[in-house]
Design a protein around this motif. Structure first.
Motif, PDB file in Angstrom:
ATOM      1  N   LYS A  13      13.999 -10.672  18.133  1.00 54.96           N
ATOM      2  CA  LYS A  13      14.060 -11.290  16.692  1.00 54.96           C
ATOM      3  C   LYS A  13      15.139 -12.189  16.207  1.00 54.96           C
ATOM      4  O   LYS A  13      15.416 -13.042  15.372  1.00 54.96           O
ATOM      5  CB  LYS A  13      13.793 -10.306  15.662  1.00 54.96           C
ATOM      6  N   CYS A  14      16.368 -11.830  16.926  1.00 52.78           N
ATOM      7  CA  CYS A  14      17.717 -12.346  16.653  1.00 52.78           C
ATOM      8  C   CYS A  14      17.702 -13.876  17.110  1.00 52.78           C
ATOM      9  O   CYS A  14      17.407 -14.115  18.049  1.00 52.78           O
ATOM     10  CB  CYS A  14      18.914 -11.574  17.413  1.00 52.78           C
ATOM     11  N   GLN A  15      18.103 -14.886  15.994  1.00 50.66           N
ATOM     12  CA  GLN A  15      18.067 -16.097  16.216  1.00 50.66           C
ATOM     13  C   GLN A  15      19.705 -16.506  16.269  1.00 50.66           C
ATOM     14  O   GLN A  15      19.794 -17.958  16.343  1.00 50.66           O
ATOM     15  CB  GLN A  15      17.357 -16.900  15.354  1.00 50.66           C
ATOM     16  N   GLY A  16      20.551 -15.821  16.509  1.00 49.56           N
ATOM     17  CA  GLY A  16      22.059 -16.129  16.414  1.00 49.56           C
ATOM     18  C   GLY A  16      22.486 -16.872  15.137  1.00 49.56           C
ATOM     19  O   GLY A  16      23.479 -17.540  15.286  1.00 49.56           O
ATOM     20  N   HIS A  17      21.980 -16.162  13.858  1.00 47.51           N
ATOM     21  CA  HIS A  17      22.565 -17.020  12.538  1.00 47.51           C
ATOM     22  C   HIS A  17      24.105 -16.437  12.344  1.00 47.51           C
ATOM     23  O   HIS A  17      24.687 -16.766  11.523  1.00 47.51           O
ATOM     24  CB  HIS A  17      21.814 -16.473  11.672  1.00 47.51           C
ATOM     25  N   ALA A  18      24.449 -15.292  13.110  1.00 41.10           N
ATOM     26  CA  ALA A  18      25.719 -14.468  13.020  1.00 41.10           C
ATOM     27  C   ALA A  18      26.097 -13.927  11.760  1.00 41.10           C
ATOM     28  O   ALA A  18      27.095 -13.761  11.394  1.00 41.10           O
ATOM     29  CB  ALA A  18      26.663 -15.232  13.777  1.00 41.10           C
ATOM     30  N   ARG A  19      25.066 -13.947  10.681  1.00 41.84           N
ATOM     31  CA  ARG A  19      25.458 -13.544   9.411  1.00 41.84           C
ATOM     32  C   ARG A  19      25.846 -11.851   9.500  1.00 41.84           C
ATOM     33  O   ARG A  19      26.824 -11.669   8.687  1.00 41.84           O
ATOM     34  CB  ARG A  19      24.314 -13.666   8.336  1.00 41.84           C
ATOM     35  N   CYS A  20      25.411 -10.917  10.197  1.00 44.97           N
ATOM     36  CA  CYS A  20      25.532  -9.567  10.293  1.00 44.97           C
ATOM     37  C   CYS A  20      27.190  -9.536  10.909  1.00 44.97           C
ATOM     38  O   CYS A  20      27.690  -8.896  10.541  1.00 44.97           O
ATOM     39  CB  CYS A  20      24.576  -8.928  11.590  1.00 44.97           C
ATOM     40  N   HIS A  21      27.612 -10.421  11.845  1.00 42.71           N
ATOM     41  CA  HIS A  21      28.792 -10.353  12.321  1.00 42.71           C
ATOM     42  C   HIS A  21      29.879 -10.736  11.289  1.00 42.71           C
ATOM     43  O   HIS A  21      31.032 -10.151  11.052  1.00 42.71           O
ATOM     44  CB  HIS A  21      28.996 -11.324  13.513  1.00 42.71           C
ATOM     45  N   LEU A  23      29.529 -10.660   8.074  1.00 42.18           N
ATOM     46  CA  LEU A  23      29.591  -9.480   6.924  1.00 42.18           C
ATOM     47  C   LEU A  23      30.066  -8.131   7.412  1.00 42.18           C
ATOM     48  O   LEU A  23      30.560  -7.388   6.718  1.00 42.18           O
ATOM     49  CB  LEU A  23      28.247  -9.421   6.532  1.00 42.18           C
ATOM     50  N   ALA A  24      29.870  -7.797   8.656  1.00 42.53           N
ATOM     51  CA  ALA A  24      30.168  -6.339   9.233  1.00 42.53           C
ATOM     52  C   ALA A  24      30.749  -6.534  10.651  1.00 42.53           C
ATOM     53  O   ALA A  24      29.894  -5.942  11.452  1.00 42.53           O
ATOM     54  CB  ALA A  24      29.190  -5.410   9.023  1.00 42.53           C
ATOM     55  N   PRO A  25      31.679  -7.146  10.748  1.00 41.94           N
ATOM     56  CA  PRO A  25      32.412  -7.403  12.495  1.00 41.94           C
ATOM     57  C   PRO A  25      32.602  -5.964  12.971  1.00 41.94           C
ATOM     58  O   PRO A  25      32.608  -5.993  14.000  1.00 41.94           O
ATOM     59  CB  PRO A  25      33.360  -8.134  12.093  1.00 41.94           C
ATOM     60  N   GLU A  26      32.881  -5.083  12.167  1.00 40.65           N
ATOM     61  CA  GLU A  26      32.975  -3.493  12.932  1.00 40.65           C
ATOM     62  C   GLU A  26      31.457  -2.969  13.299  1.00 40.65           C
ATOM     63  O   GLU A  26      31.918  -2.235  14.393  1.00 40.65           O
ATOM     64  CB  GLU A  26      33.446  -2.736  11.750  1.00 40.65           C
ATOM     65  N   LEU A  27      30.542  -3.613  12.947  1.00 39.94           N
ATOM     66  CA  LEU A  27      29.159  -2.860  13.529  1.00 39.94           C
ATOM     67  C   LEU A  27      28.648  -3.954  14.540  1.00 39.94           C
ATOM     68  O   LEU A  27      27.571  -3.448  15.048  1.00 39.94           O
ATOM     69  CB  LEU A  27      28.256  -2.679  12.035  1.00 39.94           C
ATOM     70  N   PRO A  45      30.027   5.286  10.569  1.00 45.22           N
ATOM     71  CA  PRO A  45      30.916   5.693   9.596  1.00 45.22           C
ATOM     72  C   PRO A  45      30.431   5.465   7.968  1.00 45.22           C
ATOM     73  O   PRO A  45      29.789   4.489   7.760  1.00 45.22           O
ATOM     74  CB  PRO A  45      32.294   5.119   9.915  1.00 45.22           C
ATOM     75  N   ARG A  46      30.596   6.642   7.444  1.00 40.00           N
ATOM     76  CA  ARG A  46      30.015   6.301   6.022  1.00 40.00           C
ATOM     77  C   ARG A  46      30.652   5.491   5.182  1.00 40.00           C
ATOM     78  O   ARG A  46      30.006   4.743   4.462  1.00 40.00           O
ATOM     79  CB  ARG A  46      30.425   8.013   5.625  1.00 40.00           C
ATOM     80  N   GLU A  47      31.867   4.856   5.538  1.00 44.44           N
ATOM     81  CA  GLU A  47      32.751   4.050   4.893  1.00 44.44           C
ATOM     82  C   GLU A  47      32.113   2.563   5.067  1.00 44.44           C
ATOM     83  O   GLU A  47      32.170   1.604   4.393  1.00 44.44           O
ATOM     84  CB  GLU A  47      34.154   4.029   4.936  1.00 44.44           C
ATOM     85  N   LEU A  48      31.285   2.360   6.116  1.00 44.73           N
ATOM     86  CA  LEU A  48      30.486   1.133   6.599  1.00 44.73           C
ATOM     87  C   LEU A  48      29.218   1.209   6.295  1.00 44.73           C
ATOM     88  O   LEU A  48      28.586   0.063   6.554  1.00 44.73           O
ATOM     89  CB  LEU A  48      30.975   1.019   8.183  1.00 44.73           C
ATOM     90  N   SER A  57      20.052  -6.877   4.974  1.00 45.70           N
ATOM     91  CA  SER A  57      19.316  -7.763   3.763  1.00 45.70           C
ATOM     92  C   SER A  57      19.673  -9.026   3.885  1.00 45.70           C
ATOM     93  O   SER A  57      19.153  -9.801   3.456  1.00 45.70           O
ATOM     94  CB  SER A  57      19.777  -7.042   2.346  1.00 45.70           C
ATOM     95  N   ASN A  58      20.884  -9.493   4.730  1.00 39.69           N
ATOM     96  CA  ASN A  58      21.101 -10.824   4.956  1.00 39.69           C
ATOM     97  C   ASN A  58      20.553 -11.386   5.870  1.00 39.69           C
ATOM     98  O   ASN A  58      20.986 -12.599   6.308  1.00 39.69           O
ATOM     99  CB  ASN A  58      22.637 -10.938   4.716  1.00 39.69           C
ATOM    100  N   CYS A  59      19.887 -10.612   6.985  1.00 42.03           N
ATOM    101  CA  CYS A  59      19.649 -11.287   8.309  1.00 42.03           C
ATOM    102  C   CYS A  59      18.183 -12.029   8.072  1.00 42.03           C
ATOM    103  O   CYS A  59      17.274 -11.415   7.654  1.00 42.03           O
ATOM    104  CB  CYS A  59      19.225 -10.002   9.168  1.00 42.03           C
ATOM    105  N   PRO A  60      18.210 -13.263   8.275  1.00 45.04           N
ATOM    106  CA  PRO A  60      17.042 -14.122   7.819  1.00 45.04           C
ATOM    107  C   PRO A  60      15.834 -13.747   8.681  1.00 45.04           C
ATOM    108  O   PRO A  60      14.704 -14.145   8.409  1.00 45.04           O
ATOM    109  CB  PRO A  60      17.551 -15.716   7.939  1.00 45.04           C
ATOM    110  N   GLU A  61      16.155 -13.201   9.808  1.00 44.67           N
ATOM    111  CA  GLU A  61      15.037 -12.915  10.954  1.00 44.67           C
ATOM    112  C   GLU A  61      14.615 -11.438  10.959  1.00 44.67           C
ATOM    113  O   GLU A  61      13.721 -11.072  11.463  1.00 44.67           O
ATOM    114  CB  GLU A  61      15.557 -13.345  12.270  1.00 44.67           C
ATOM    115  N   GLY A  62      15.165 -10.725  10.064  1.00 43.43           N
ATOM    116  CA  GLY A  62      14.809  -9.329  10.010  1.00 43.43           C
ATOM    117  C   GLY A  62      15.082  -8.526  11.166  1.00 43.43           C
ATOM    118  O   GLY A  62      14.207  -7.490  11.690  1.00 43.43           O
ATOM    119  N   ALA A  63      16.211  -8.810  12.113  1.00 41.56           N
ATOM    120  CA  ALA A  63      16.523  -8.282  13.457  1.00 41.56           C
ATOM    121  C   ALA A  63      17.023  -7.215  13.373  1.00 41.56           C
ATOM    122  O   ALA A  63      17.252  -6.339  14.379  1.00 41.56           O
ATOM    123  CB  ALA A  63      17.140  -9.397  14.240  1.00 41.56           C
ATOM    124  N   ILE A  64      17.762  -6.582  12.186  1.00 44.17           N
ATOM    125  CA  ILE A  64      18.756  -5.473  12.040  1.00 44.17           C
ATOM    126  C   ILE A  64      17.950  -4.239  11.581  1.00 44.17           C
ATOM    127  O   ILE A  64      16.836  -4.479  10.582  1.00 44.17           O
ATOM    128  CB  ILE A  64      19.565  -5.632  11.169  1.00 44.17           C
TER     129      ILE A  64
END
Length: 72
Positions: A13-21, A23-27, A45-48, A57-64
């Motif tokens: 599903k991932c199309q490389g929009h990189a929004r996840c990275h 928003l959360a480069p730790e994950l 981790p709870r703090e993340l 919620s920001n992944c346009p492809e619903g890949a997460i």
């Protein structure tokens, strides 16, 4: 028991929009093609946890996928 979460990317599903990275480069990290993958298969981790849900919620492809995992 407390519910905890893990995250994973559905590679098909991932199309490389990189929004996840962004928003959360730790994950999430990006491969050589710009597609994301989770940095770890362990419990988030709870703090993340909020960052994980924001990235999902920001992944346009619903890949997460966020999965509940029972803590023992």
């Amino acid at each position: 028991m407390n519910a905890r979460i893990t995250v994973r990317i559905v590679p098909e599903k991932c199309q490389g929009h990189a929004r996840c990275h962004a928003l959360a480069p730790e994950l999430f990290e990006l491969d050589e093609f710009g597609n994301a993958r989770a940095t770890s298969r362990t419990l988030v981790p709870r703090e993340l946890e909020d960052k994980a849900f924001t990235a999902q919620s920001n992944c346009p492809e619903g890949a997460i996928v966020i999965e509940d995992s029972a803590e023992t």
